[in-house]
Scaffold this motif. Sequence first.
Motif, PDB file in Angstrom:
ATOM      1  N   ILE A 226       0.845  -1.188   0.000  1.00  0.00           N
ATOM      2  CA  ILE A 226       0.000   0.000   0.000  1.00  0.00           C
ATOM      3  C   ILE A 226       0.888   1.248   0.000  1.00  0.00           C
ATOM      4  O   ILE A 226       1.526   1.573   1.012  1.00  0.00           O
ATOM      5  CB  ILE A 226      -0.936   0.014   1.227  1.00  0.00           C
ATOM      6  CG1 ILE A 226      -1.749  -1.279   1.284  1.00  0.00           C
ATOM      7  CG2 ILE A 226      -1.853   1.235   1.181  1.00  0.00           C
ATOM      8  CD1 ILE A 226      -2.652  -1.529   0.090  1.00  0.00           C
ATOM      9  N   ILE A 227       0.898   1.937  -1.137  1.00  0.00           N
ATOM     10  CA  ILE A 227       1.720   3.139  -1.263  1.00  0.00           C
ATOM     11  C   ILE A 227       0.901   4.310  -1.784  1.00  0.00           C
ATOM     12  O   ILE A 227       1.435   5.369  -2.101  1.00  0.00           O
ATOM     13  CB  ILE A 227       2.932   2.887  -2.192  1.00  0.00           C
ATOM     14  CG1 ILE A 227       2.475   2.372  -3.564  1.00  0.00           C
ATOM     15  CG2 ILE A 227       3.913   1.904  -1.553  1.00  0.00           C
ATOM     16  CD1 ILE A 227       3.605   2.212  -4.573  1.00  0.00           C
ATOM     17  N   GLY A 228      -0.428   4.134  -1.856  1.00  0.00           N
ATOM     18  CA  GLY A 228      -1.303   5.171  -2.377  1.00  0.00           C
ATOM     19  C   GLY A 228      -1.795   6.136  -1.309  1.00  0.00           C
ATOM     20  O   GLY A 228      -1.312   6.144  -0.163  1.00  0.00           O
ATOM     21  N   THR A 229      -2.788   6.938  -1.677  1.00  0.00           N
ATOM     22  CA  THR A 229      -3.272   8.001  -0.800  1.00  0.00           C
ATOM     23  C   THR A 229      -3.985   7.480   0.445  1.00  0.00           C
ATOM     24  O   THR A 229      -4.170   8.221   1.414  1.00  0.00           O
ATOM     25  CB  THR A 229      -4.229   8.933  -1.572  1.00  0.00           C
ATOM     26  OG1 THR A 229      -5.304   8.154  -2.105  1.00  0.00           O
ATOM     27  CG2 THR A 229      -3.502   9.635  -2.707  1.00  0.00           C
ATOM     28  N   LEU A 230      -4.386   6.211   0.448  1.00  0.00           N
ATOM     29  CA  LEU A 230      -5.047   5.642   1.620  1.00  0.00           C
ATOM     30  C   LEU A 230      -4.047   5.137   2.671  1.00  0.00           C
ATOM     31  O   LEU A 230      -4.467   4.637   3.718  1.00  0.00           O
ATOM     32  CB  LEU A 230      -5.953   4.478   1.209  1.00  0.00           C
ATOM     33  CG  LEU A 230      -7.243   4.834   0.471  1.00  0.00           C
ATOM     34  CD1 LEU A 230      -7.951   3.570   0.008  1.00  0.00           C
ATOM     35  CD2 LEU A 230      -8.168   5.671   1.346  1.00  0.00           C
ATOM     36  N   LYS A 231      -2.775   5.276   2.409  1.00  0.00           N
ATOM     37  CA  LYS A 231      -1.760   4.673   3.290  1.00  0.00           C
ATOM     38  C   LYS A 231      -1.911   5.124   4.743  1.00  0.00           C
ATOM     39  O   LYS A 231      -1.662   4.346   5.676  1.00  0.00           O
ATOM     40  CB  LYS A 231      -0.352   4.992   2.781  1.00  0.00           C
ATOM     41  CG  LYS A 231       0.741   4.264   3.576  1.00  0.00           C
ATOM     42  CD  LYS A 231       2.083   4.366   2.909  1.00  0.00           C
ATOM     43  CE  LYS A 231       3.151   3.601   3.697  1.00  0.00           C
ATOM     44  NZ  LYS A 231       2.868   2.148   3.775  1.00  0.00           N
ATOM     45  N   THR A 232      -2.323   6.350   4.972  1.00  0.00           N
ATOM     46  CA  THR A 232      -2.465   6.866   6.340  1.00  0.00           C
ATOM     47  C   THR A 232      -3.922   6.890   6.801  1.00  0.00           C
ATOM     48  O   THR A 232      -4.231   7.456   7.857  1.00  0.00           O
ATOM     49  CB  THR A 232      -1.885   8.285   6.437  1.00  0.00           C
ATOM     50  OG1 THR A 232      -2.586   9.151   5.515  1.00  0.00           O
ATOM     51  CG2 THR A 232      -0.403   8.293   6.081  1.00  0.00           C
ATOM     52  N   TRP A 233      -4.798   6.255   6.044  1.00  0.00           N
ATOM     53  CA  TRP A 233      -6.238   6.289   6.361  1.00  0.00           C
ATOM     54  C   TRP A 233      -6.543   5.578   7.677  1.00  0.00           C
ATOM     55  O   TRP A 233      -5.984   4.524   7.983  1.00  0.00           O
ATOM     56  CB  TRP A 233      -7.018   5.621   5.232  1.00  0.00           C
ATOM     57  CG  TRP A 233      -8.511   5.604   5.434  1.00  0.00           C
ATOM     58  CD1 TRP A 233      -9.400   6.538   5.004  1.00  0.00           C
ATOM     59  CD2 TRP A 233      -9.280   4.607   6.118  1.00  0.00           C
ATOM     60  NE1 TRP A 233     -10.675   6.194   5.377  1.00  0.00           N
ATOM     61  CE2 TRP A 233     -10.632   5.014   6.065  1.00  0.00           C
ATOM     62  CE3 TRP A 233      -8.960   3.421   6.777  1.00  0.00           C
ATOM     63  CZ2 TRP A 233     -11.665   4.267   6.639  1.00  0.00           C
ATOM     64  CZ3 TRP A 233      -9.979   2.674   7.362  1.00  0.00           C
ATOM     65  CH2 TRP A 233     -11.319   3.100   7.285  1.00  0.00           C
ATOM     66  N   SER A 234      -7.448   6.161   8.453  1.00  0.00           N
ATOM     67  CA  SER A 234      -7.936   5.526   9.679  1.00  0.00           C
ATOM     68  C   SER A 234      -9.314   6.073  10.004  1.00  0.00           C
ATOM     69  O   SER A 234      -9.598   7.258   9.775  1.00  0.00           O
ATOM     70  CB  SER A 234      -6.997   5.803  10.854  1.00  0.00           C
ATOM     71  OG  SER A 234      -7.534   5.270  12.059  1.00  0.00           O
ATOM     72  N   VAL A 235     -10.163   5.205  10.528  1.00  0.00           N
ATOM     73  CA  VAL A 235     -11.485   5.623  10.981  1.00  0.00           C
ATOM     74  C   VAL A 235     -11.654   5.402  12.484  1.00  0.00           C
ATOM     75  O   VAL A 235     -12.724   5.644  13.043  1.00  0.00           O
ATOM     76  CB  VAL A 235     -12.576   4.879  10.171  1.00  0.00           C
ATOM     77  CG1 VAL A 235     -12.730   3.440  10.649  1.00  0.00           C
ATOM     78  CG2 VAL A 235     -13.908   5.604  10.202  1.00  0.00           C
ATOM     79  N   ILE A 236     -10.591   4.983  13.136  1.00  0.00           N
ATOM     80  CA  ILE A 236     -10.677   4.572  14.538  1.00  0.00           C
ATOM     81  C   ILE A 236     -11.241   5.672  15.437  1.00  0.00           C
ATOM     82  O   ILE A 236     -12.085   5.416  16.305  1.00  0.00           O
ATOM     83  CB  ILE A 236      -9.304   4.103  15.048  1.00  0.00           C
ATOM     84  CG1 ILE A 236      -8.877   2.822  14.321  1.00  0.00           C
ATOM     85  CG2 ILE A 236      -9.334   3.860  16.554  1.00  0.00           C
ATOM     86  CD1 ILE A 236      -7.469   2.359  14.638  1.00  0.00           C
ATOM     87  N   ASP A 237     -10.795   6.909  15.218  1.00  0.00           N
ATOM     88  CA  ASP A 237     -11.178   7.996  16.127  1.00  0.00           C
ATOM     89  C   ASP A 237     -12.660   8.361  16.053  1.00  0.00           C
ATOM     90  O   ASP A 237     -13.177   9.009  16.979  1.00  0.00           O
ATOM     91  CB  ASP A 237     -10.336   9.246  15.846  1.00  0.00           C
ATOM     92  CG  ASP A 237      -8.893   9.091  16.285  1.00  0.00           C
ATOM     93  OD1 ASP A 237      -8.611   8.137  17.039  1.00  0.00           O
ATOM     94  OD2 ASP A 237      -8.053   9.897  15.856  1.00  0.00           O
ATOM     95  N   SER A 238     -13.351   7.968  14.978  1.00  0.00           N
ATOM     96  CA  SER A 238     -14.767   8.339  14.858  1.00  0.00           C
ATOM     97  C   SER A 238     -15.723   7.151  14.996  1.00  0.00           C
ATOM     98  O   SER A 238     -16.934   7.321  14.932  1.00  0.00           O
ATOM     99  CB  SER A 238     -15.019   9.054  13.523  1.00  0.00           C
ATOM    100  OG  SER A 238     -14.683   8.223  12.428  1.00  0.00           O
ATOM    101  N   LEU A 239     -15.190   5.955  15.216  1.00  0.00           N
ATOM    102  CA  LEU A 239     -16.043   4.761  15.278  1.00  0.00           C
ATOM    103  C   LEU A 239     -17.066   4.827  16.405  1.00  0.00           C
ATOM    104  O   LEU A 239     -18.177   4.301  16.277  1.00  0.00           O
ATOM    105  CB  LEU A 239     -15.178   3.502  15.467  1.00  0.00           C
ATOM    106  CG  LEU A 239     -14.343   3.061  14.259  1.00  0.00           C
ATOM    107  CD1 LEU A 239     -13.413   1.916  14.666  1.00  0.00           C
ATOM    108  CD2 LEU A 239     -15.243   2.633  13.098  1.00  0.00           C
TER     109      LEU A 239
END
Length: 307
Positions: A226-239
């Motif tokens: 994974i080297i694309g724009t989603l590499k740093t994606w996270s939803v943890i803080d809003s779950l």
Amino acid sequence: MSDITTGTAGFVVGGETYQTWYKVVGNLKSGIRPLVTLHGGPGVPHHYLSTQDVLYKINSIPVVFYDQLGCGASTHLPEKGKDFWTEELFMDELDNLLTHLGIADDFDLLGHSWGGMLGAAYASKRHPAGLKRLVLLDTPASMALWDASCAILLEGLPKDTQEILKKHQEAGTLEDPEYKAAVALFYQRHVCRTNPWPNDVLKSFAGLEEDPTVYNIMAGPNEFYIIGTLKTWSVIDSLHTITQPTLIVNSRYDEAQDICVTPLFENIPKAKWVQMGESSHMPFHEEPERYFKVVSQFLTANYSSTM
């Protein structure tokens, strides 16, 4: 199946109108809450999810499939760059489709892989009032956890395969047949373990190969690099803001190992977690009988406010 309608929904972005292709199995005016499916990738067309129509066959639940912008039968935009392909774009597209179909006030969502990421983000950031239940299949809570999960699985490959992958990734020779063969071995173990792959799965991957624009920009060259724009994606803080009953499914050989999905279970207040024992990333193809029983029961159960 005769109860099928297809069409397109015009989707305006930056003054330009694009088309989102969709298929509805069942009758949206039947009075039964429809299920909207979100395919993975990003950029892997909906075909591999087509067996979700079983939920219509056994429970009369209308099922909506669509190809997200940039793939399948929807508008392709190979000239667009990373500033265009964003989570917000795909949440806007989903909003637009729900409104077009007239179901924005009452629907369920089922997202697989990237589709689950999109579904979790949509539920926790847009807080759609019409969303009643959420199904997250083989979905990571963050891409950092996905990377960690895949690293564990890569260590289970033969040593020579690991060395081939490392060699070509360091050299940037990702089109080399040797590298592609090593990737294929990982996919056979951790994407779909049926042999051969179902035709619907092959059709989706053929669509990805035909236009990998979205996948390459947002994810990368394959499932574990994974080297694309989603590499740093996270939803943890809003779950914690997801109020809907949520079903989480992952599998023994899944790319989304337990470390990927544990934050979903721990942070979504009304979450149920089911693990499939003999599947990888596509339990609806690998263990269909158990999978459809689990999902069907979740979608049709009567839940109290204290699930």
